[in-house]
Motif scaffolding. Structure first.
Motif, PDB file in Angstrom:
ATOM      1  N   LYS A  52       0.838  -1.177   0.056  1.00 47.80           N
ATOM      2  CA  LYS A  52      -0.036  -0.069  -0.076  1.00 47.80           C
ATOM      3  C   LYS A  52       0.845   1.319  -0.161  1.00 47.80           C
ATOM      4  CE  LYS A  52      -3.635  -2.341   0.200  1.00 47.80           C
ATOM      5  NZ  LYS A  52      -4.199  -2.583  -1.277  1.00 47.80           N
ATOM      6  N   ARG A  53       2.101   1.149   0.512  1.00 49.09           N
ATOM      7  CA  ARG A  53       3.045   2.313   0.448  1.00 49.09           C
ATOM      8  C   ARG A  53       3.352   2.802  -0.813  1.00 49.09           C
ATOM      9  NH1 ARG A  53       5.306  -0.432   5.114  1.00 49.09           N
ATOM     10  NH2 ARG A  53       4.190   0.494   7.096  1.00 49.09           N
ATOM     11  N   ARG A  54       3.424   1.639  -1.758  1.00 46.49           N
ATOM     12  CA  ARG A  54       3.804   2.013  -3.164  1.00 46.49           C
ATOM     13  C   ARG A  54       2.302   2.058  -4.119  1.00 46.49           C
ATOM     14  NH1 ARG A  54       6.768  -2.765  -1.842  1.00 46.49           N
ATOM     15  NH2 ARG A  54       5.434  -3.976  -3.124  1.00 46.49           N
ATOM     16  N   GLY A  55       1.349   2.286  -3.325  1.00 48.13           N
ATOM     17  CA  GLY A  55       0.001   2.735  -4.119  1.00 48.13           C
ATOM     18  C   GLY A  55       0.133   4.032  -4.949  1.00 48.13           C
ATOM     19  N   LEU A  57       2.447   4.760  -7.280  1.00 48.60           N
ATOM     20  CA  LEU A  57       3.000   4.448  -8.510  1.00 48.60           C
ATOM     21  C   LEU A  57       1.841   4.655  -9.404  1.00 48.60           C
ATOM     22  CD1 LEU A  57       5.751   2.027  -7.509  1.00 48.60           C
ATOM     23  CD2 LEU A  57       6.016   4.349  -8.024  1.00 48.60           C
ATOM     24  N   PRO A  58       0.985   3.676  -9.546  1.00 50.09           N
ATOM     25  CA  PRO A  58      -0.199   3.803 -10.398  1.00 50.09           C
ATOM     26  C   PRO A  58      -0.918   5.099 -10.589  1.00 50.09           C
ATOM     27  CG  PRO A  58      -0.893   2.404  -8.900  1.00 50.09           C
ATOM     28  CD  PRO A  58       0.667   2.851  -8.557  1.00 50.09           C
ATOM     29  N   LEU A  59      -1.167   5.731  -9.496  1.00 50.06           N
ATOM     30  CA  LEU A  59      -1.607   7.084  -9.284  1.00 50.06           C
ATOM     31  C   LEU A  59      -1.016   8.330 -10.069  1.00 50.06           C
ATOM     32  CD1 LEU A  59      -3.277   7.138  -5.503  1.00 50.06           C
ATOM     33  CD2 LEU A  59      -4.353   6.464  -7.798  1.00 50.06           C
ATOM     34  N   GLU A  60       0.293   8.002  -9.904  1.00 46.88           N
ATOM     35  CA  GLU A  60       1.080   8.960 -10.576  1.00 46.88           C
ATOM     36  C   GLU A  60       1.043   8.775 -12.036  1.00 46.88           C
ATOM     37  OE1 GLU A  60       4.735  10.618  -7.667  1.00 46.88           O
ATOM     38  OE2 GLU A  60       5.202   8.874  -8.472  1.00 46.88           O
ATOM     39  N   TYR A  61       1.281   7.531 -12.346  1.00 50.63           N
ATOM     40  CA  TYR A  61       1.175   7.011 -13.890  1.00 50.63           C
ATOM     41  C   TYR A  61       0.097   7.461 -14.526  1.00 50.63           C
ATOM     42  CZ  TYR A  61       1.230   4.355 -17.992  1.00 50.63           C
ATOM     43  OH  TYR A  61       1.126   3.802 -19.337  1.00 50.63           O
ATOM     44  N   TRP A  62      -1.248   7.237 -13.777  1.00 47.56           N
ATOM     45  CA  TRP A  62      -2.683   7.521 -14.555  1.00 47.56           C
ATOM     46  C   TRP A  62      -2.906   8.929 -14.302  1.00 47.56           C
ATOM     47  CZ3 TRP A  62      -4.171   2.912 -11.363  1.00 47.56           C
ATOM     48  CH2 TRP A  62      -4.148   1.677 -12.098  1.00 47.56           C
ATOM     49  N   ASN A  63      -2.174   9.717 -13.433  1.00 48.45           N
ATOM     50  CA  ASN A  63      -2.287  11.166 -13.427  1.00 48.45           C
ATOM     51  C   ASN A  63      -3.814  11.720 -13.422  1.00 48.45           C
ATOM     52  OD1 ASN A  63      -1.186  13.841 -13.048  1.00 48.45           O
ATOM     53  ND2 ASN A  63      -1.199  14.034 -15.265  1.00 48.45           N
ATOM     54  N   SER A  74       4.371  11.730   0.590  1.00 46.92           N
ATOM     55  CA  SER A  74       5.668  11.551   1.318  1.00 46.92           C
ATOM     56  C   SER A  74       5.978  10.176   1.741  1.00 46.92           C
ATOM     57  CB  SER A  74       5.435  12.366   2.741  1.00 46.92           C
ATOM     58  OG  SER A  74       4.337  11.300   3.613  1.00 46.92           O
ATOM     59  N   GLU A  75       7.102  10.094   2.441  1.00 45.81           N
ATOM     60  CA  GLU A  75       7.619   8.600   2.531  1.00 45.81           C
ATOM     61  C   GLU A  75       6.546   7.761   3.245  1.00 45.81           C
ATOM     62  OE1 GLU A  75       8.673  11.555   5.883  1.00 45.81           O
ATOM     63  OE2 GLU A  75       9.016  11.645   3.467  1.00 45.81           O
ATOM     64  N   ASN A  76       5.739   8.519   4.041  1.00 45.68           N
ATOM     65  CA  ASN A  76       4.766   7.911   5.026  1.00 45.68           C
ATOM     66  C   ASN A  76       3.367   7.935   4.653  1.00 45.68           C
ATOM     67  OD1 ASN A  76       6.757   7.089   6.502  1.00 45.68           O
ATOM     68  ND2 ASN A  76       6.521   9.135   7.901  1.00 45.68           N
ATOM     69  N   GLY A  77       3.080   8.378   3.513  1.00 46.89           N
ATOM     70  CA  GLY A  77       1.504   8.353   3.041  1.00 46.89           C
ATOM     71  C   GLY A  77       1.030   9.213   1.763  1.00 46.89           C
TER      72      GLY A  77
END
Length: 81
Positions: A52-55, A57-63, A74-77
């Motif tokens: 879930k901490r890497r969640g 990545l797809p949100l950045e990709y799909w923008n 951030s590193e925590n959320g």
């Protein structure tokens, strides 16, 4: 689920100028807080599981195209609309 304190969200409320807009929630892998940034509703997520901490990545990709917009991270959320 255990009761969640707003205290765990405080550093990000000030950092990102967020106002709580509901009670904190817990899932099996994250703590969530409905918030407002100005008048815009959003969700502050504190993931507790590594996947879930890497969640972000797809949100950045799909923008925001077919997915929630990632407003900040951030590193925590995550902070998303």
């Amino acid at each position: 689920m255990n009761e969640i304190s707003l205290k765990s969200f405080e550093p990000w409320l000030a950092r990102w100028q967020l106002v709580p807009d509901g009670a904190p929630l817990a899932t099996h892998a994250s703590r969530l807080l409905p918030v407002l940034q100005g008048s815009a509703p959003a969700m502050r997520k504190l993931p507790e599981a590594e996947d879930k901490r890497r969640g972000y990545l797809p949100l950045e990709y799909w923008n925001g195209n077919g997915a929630a917009s990632l407003l900040a991270r951030s590193e925590n959320g995550l902070f998303r609309s």
